[in-house]
Design a protein around this motif. Structure first.
Motif, PDB file in Angstrom:
ATOM      1  N   SER A 384       0.826  -1.206   0.000  1.00  0.00           N
ATOM      2  CA  SER A 384       0.000   0.000   0.000  1.00  0.00           C
ATOM      3  C   SER A 384       0.859   1.254   0.000  1.00  0.00           C
ATOM      4  O   SER A 384       0.531   2.255  -0.659  1.00  0.00           O
ATOM      5  CB  SER A 384      -0.936  -0.004   1.210  1.00  0.00           C
ATOM      6  OG  SER A 384      -0.197  -0.074   2.419  1.00  0.00           O
ATOM      7  N   TYR A 385       1.976   1.229   0.718  1.00  0.00           N
ATOM      8  CA  TYR A 385       2.858   2.390   0.780  1.00  0.00           C
ATOM      9  C   TYR A 385       3.469   2.673  -0.590  1.00  0.00           C
ATOM     10  O   TYR A 385       3.471   3.814  -1.071  1.00  0.00           O
ATOM     11  CB  TYR A 385       3.949   2.139   1.809  1.00  0.00           C
ATOM     12  CG  TYR A 385       4.969   3.246   1.919  1.00  0.00           C
ATOM     13  CD1 TYR A 385       4.632   4.484   2.424  1.00  0.00           C
ATOM     14  CD2 TYR A 385       6.288   3.036   1.525  1.00  0.00           C
ATOM     15  CE1 TYR A 385       5.566   5.499   2.532  1.00  0.00           C
ATOM     16  CE2 TYR A 385       7.229   4.041   1.627  1.00  0.00           C
ATOM     17  CZ  TYR A 385       6.866   5.271   2.137  1.00  0.00           C
ATOM     18  OH  TYR A 385       7.793   6.270   2.241  1.00  0.00           O
ATOM     19  N   LEU A 386       3.996   1.647  -1.256  1.00  0.00           N
ATOM     20  CA  LEU A 386       4.590   1.846  -2.580  1.00  0.00           C
ATOM     21  C   LEU A 386       3.530   2.226  -3.612  1.00  0.00           C
ATOM     22  O   LEU A 386       3.791   3.040  -4.507  1.00  0.00           O
ATOM     23  CB  LEU A 386       5.327   0.579  -3.026  1.00  0.00           C
ATOM     24  CG  LEU A 386       6.643   0.276  -2.305  1.00  0.00           C
ATOM     25  CD1 LEU A 386       7.233  -1.019  -2.819  1.00  0.00           C
ATOM     26  CD2 LEU A 386       7.636   1.411  -2.477  1.00  0.00           C
ATOM     27  N   CYS A 387       2.341   1.653  -3.522  1.00  0.00           N
ATOM     28  CA  CYS A 387       1.277   2.027  -4.461  1.00  0.00           C
ATOM     29  C   CYS A 387       0.881   3.487  -4.289  1.00  0.00           C
ATOM     30  O   CYS A 387       0.594   4.184  -5.278  1.00  0.00           O
ATOM     31  CB  CYS A 387       0.068   1.119  -4.277  1.00  0.00           C
ATOM     32  SG  CYS A 387       0.270  -0.542  -4.974  1.00  0.00           S
ATOM     33  N   ALA A 388       0.845   3.971  -3.042  1.00  0.00           N
ATOM     34  CA  ALA A 388       0.552   5.386  -2.825  1.00  0.00           C
ATOM     35  C   ALA A 388       1.625   6.262  -3.454  1.00  0.00           C
ATOM     36  O   ALA A 388       1.329   7.292  -4.068  1.00  0.00           O
ATOM     37  CB  ALA A 388       0.441   5.670  -1.326  1.00  0.00           C
ATOM     38  N   MET A 415       0.984  -2.360 -10.405  1.00  0.00           N
ATOM     39  CA  MET A 415       1.222  -3.809 -10.312  1.00  0.00           C
ATOM     40  C   MET A 415       2.614  -4.104  -9.769  1.00  0.00           C
ATOM     41  O   MET A 415       2.798  -4.966  -8.906  1.00  0.00           O
ATOM     42  CB  MET A 415       1.051  -4.449 -11.685  1.00  0.00           C
ATOM     43  CG  MET A 415      -0.336  -4.344 -12.271  1.00  0.00           C
ATOM     44  SD  MET A 415      -0.392  -5.085 -13.930  1.00  0.00           S
ATOM     45  CE  MET A 415      -1.934  -4.398 -14.543  1.00  0.00           C
ATOM     46  N   ALA A 416       3.601  -3.380 -10.293  1.00  0.00           N
ATOM     47  CA  ALA A 416       4.970  -3.606  -9.841  1.00  0.00           C
ATOM     48  C   ALA A 416       5.134  -3.215  -8.373  1.00  0.00           C
ATOM     49  O   ALA A 416       5.828  -3.907  -7.614  1.00  0.00           O
ATOM     50  CB  ALA A 416       5.929  -2.798 -10.711  1.00  0.00           C
ATOM     51  N   ALA A 417       4.502  -2.117  -7.960  1.00  0.00           N
ATOM     52  CA  ALA A 417       4.601  -1.686  -6.568  1.00  0.00           C
ATOM     53  C   ALA A 417       3.961  -2.704  -5.638  1.00  0.00           C
ATOM     54  O   ALA A 417       4.504  -3.013  -4.571  1.00  0.00           O
ATOM     55  CB  ALA A 417       3.952  -0.316  -6.401  1.00  0.00           C
ATOM     56  N   ALA A 418       2.791  -3.216  -6.032  1.00  0.00           N
ATOM     57  CA  ALA A 418       2.142  -4.230  -5.205  1.00  0.00           C
ATOM     58  C   ALA A 418       2.999  -5.485  -5.104  1.00  0.00           C
ATOM     59  O   ALA A 418       3.137  -6.077  -4.024  1.00  0.00           O
ATOM     60  CB  ALA A 418       0.772  -4.568  -5.789  1.00  0.00           C
ATOM     61  N   PHE A 419       3.607  -5.874  -6.222  1.00  0.00           N
ATOM     62  CA  PHE A 419       4.476  -7.058  -6.237  1.00  0.00           C
ATOM     63  C   PHE A 419       5.657  -6.865  -5.292  1.00  0.00           C
ATOM     64  O   PHE A 419       5.952  -7.717  -4.442  1.00  0.00           O
ATOM     65  CB  PHE A 419       4.959  -7.295  -7.670  1.00  0.00           C
ATOM     66  CG  PHE A 419       5.943  -8.424  -7.812  1.00  0.00           C
ATOM     67  CD1 PHE A 419       5.515  -9.731  -7.912  1.00  0.00           C
ATOM     68  CD2 PHE A 419       7.302  -8.166  -7.867  1.00  0.00           C
ATOM     69  CE1 PHE A 419       6.423 -10.767  -8.040  1.00  0.00           C
ATOM     70  CE2 PHE A 419       8.216  -9.190  -7.998  1.00  0.00           C
ATOM     71  CZ  PHE A 419       7.773 -10.494  -8.088  1.00  0.00           C
ATOM     72  N   GLY A 421       5.978  -4.613  -2.897  1.00  0.00           N
ATOM     73  CA  GLY A 421       5.545  -4.371  -1.526  1.00  0.00           C
ATOM     74  C   GLY A 421       5.119  -5.626  -0.803  1.00  0.00           C
ATOM     75  O   GLY A 421       5.425  -5.804   0.378  1.00  0.00           O
ATOM     76  N   VAL A 422       4.424  -6.510  -1.508  1.00  0.00           N
ATOM     77  CA  VAL A 422       4.003  -7.763  -0.880  1.00  0.00           C
ATOM     78  C   VAL A 422       5.213  -8.607  -0.515  1.00  0.00           C
ATOM     79  O   VAL A 422       5.302  -9.167   0.586  1.00  0.00           O
ATOM     80  CB  VAL A 422       3.059  -8.537  -1.816  1.00  0.00           C
ATOM     81  CG1 VAL A 422       2.869  -9.964  -1.316  1.00  0.00           C
ATOM     82  CG2 VAL A 422       1.714  -7.833  -1.904  1.00  0.00           C
TER      83      VAL A 422
END
Length: 442
Positions: A384-388, A415-419, A421-422
């Motif tokens: 969530s932090y990277l997606c923001a 998509m890349a940020a969620a990947f 970040g997870v």
């Protein structure tokens, strides 16, 4: 104080713009600089910082100098002053909508971070398994080089005389490159917190892979904006605000045209002209040209925006293909370039008239208020932090336009940020402490 300065400046820009559009843009340049100065305090809105830095870069200084020197692009000839004044009015209405969404929000010039009560356990920070994150990014990104090599070194998915399905271009080209870039962002944030040799080595190796993946053919400015601007936001967005604004301005105004020369000139023979006469800064000229030379369209009531946002669909399945201003015969007959940039506040104008830019500004700014709350440089790396961070960074090419060029990069960046970040948060969660054993008494 900041809000009062804005409304005074917006009124002055309106008045000067109707008298002489070049002076209107000059006033807008001063207004942007003043707003950036008033947003220098830690804790102020990161979105507003990016907003005014984008206006300063793309929409104020460059069009003022272009109009003053009668510069024109794409063999369209010189656009008349009334059309430039109308284009400036649309921009100012959008900016008014952005600020209307901020009314009632206290924005003190000096605001410190709230103190946290110390906890007995050390705070989680960074990535617990950078090797896993890096290897996963390498595997996901560079495998696409062998699956669809025809898309990985082709600009914007153009293969020969045919254009590939945008979804293919996202999956096999843009997304893999942004995965590598977002892995670098996550590892760099980790290195800045840990400051160990291993963490710096992992971040450096990821940077090398990012440079290899984001080859200069694939619109490097947008990849860098969506992939690397989140890292700059994390570094400077809440503290050294002038540094972030200056870096953003310098990178786009100075480095952008150079990358344009490398990515397009080396392959398609485009020539480089210095700022502000580069084709990178033609957005307001295109808007004025459409307003002057195209017939007044019927209101689209959202169909223009829906058509633009359906970038991921094949052309024969695109929503409302007739509601594409850049495809009007009058536009194609007046401009030598078909791939023009149209900022979304203009598309909103075609949908809802003069209320469209204001409503779009309200909507965008209201959503950014939530993103501002998510962006905290002290926070741990997470999806969530990277997606923001990516959503805030995506505002720069979104504001610039066109949506067709912005959409794939924004979607793949998320998509890349969620990947990343997870992967960086899933394996960092501390295991629950085992409860102490208490013998049973009889």
């Amino acid at each position: 104080m900041r809000t009062l300065c804005f409304w005074f400046g917006i009124a002055a820009a309106f008045l000067c713009g109707w008298a002489d559009p070049a002076w209107g843009y000059a006033v807008l340049c001063v207004l942007s600089v003043v707003q950036l100065a008033l947003l220098r305090a830690p804790g102020a809105s990161v979105f507003l910082l990016l907003h005014y830095a984008t206006v300063l870069t793309y929409f104020s200084l460059a069009p003022a100098m272009q109009i003053a020197d009668d510069v024109f692009f794409w063999d369209a000839g010189v656009i008349g002053a009334p059309a430039h004044s109308q284009a400036l009015a649309l921009l100012l209405l959008y900016m008014a909508g952005v600020e209307l969404a901020r009314l009632g929000m206290p924005e003190p010039l000096v605001k410190s971070f709230p103190t946290r009560t110390p906890t007995p356990e050390p705070q989680m920070a960074g990535v617990a398994h950078p090797l896993l994150l890096l290897l996963s990014g390498i595997l996901a990104a560079f495998a696409s080089l062998f699956i669809r090599p025809d898309l990985n070194f082709i600009a914007r998915g153009d293969v020969g005389n045919e254009q590939s399905v945008p979804v293919d271009f996202i999956v096999y080209s843009t997304l893999p490159k942004l995965i590598v870039l977002m892995c670098f962002v996550a590892l760099a944030i980790h290195a800045l917190r840990q400051r160990t040799i291993w963490s710096w080595s992992a971040a450096g190796f990821a940077l090398v892979l990012s440079a290899i993946a984001a080859n200069p053919v694939n619109t490097p400015r947008q990849i860098l904006l969506i992939g690397l601007l989140p890292l700059l936001i994390h570094l400077f967005g809440r503290g050294r605000r002038w540094t972030l604004a200056l870096l953003l301005f310098g990178a786009i105004a100075g480095l952008g045209p150079v990358l344009n020369l490398v990515s397009r000139g080396s392959f398609w023979g485009e020539t480089l002209t210095t700022f502000p006469y580069s084709q990178d800064f033609d957005a307001m000229f295109i808007i004025a040209g459409i307003l002057e030379r195209a017939p007044d369209p019927e209101l689209g009531w959202g169909r223009y925006l829906l058509s633009a946002f359906s970038f991921f669909l094949p052309r024969d399945l695109k929503l409302y293909p007739d509601f594409d201003p850049l495809g009007w015969p009058s536009i194609l007959g007046n401009f030598s370039q078909a791939n023009l940039s149209l900022p979304p506040f203009t598309t909103a104008f075609f949908d809802f008239g003069l209320a469209g830019p204001v409503l779009l500004g309200l909507l965008i700014s209201a959503g950014a208020r939530y993103l501002d709350k998510l962006v905290d440089p002290r926070g741990v790396v997470s999806g969530s932090y990277l997606c923001a961070l990516v959503l805030l960074a995506a505002y720069v090419p979104f504001m610039r336009g066109p949506i067709l060029g912005w959409g794939p990069f924004a979607a793949t960046g998320l998509m890349a940020a969620a990947f990343a970040g997870v992967l960086s948060s899933r394996f960092r969660r501390p295991r629950p402490a085992a409860s102490p054993y208490v013998p049973r008494t009889t």
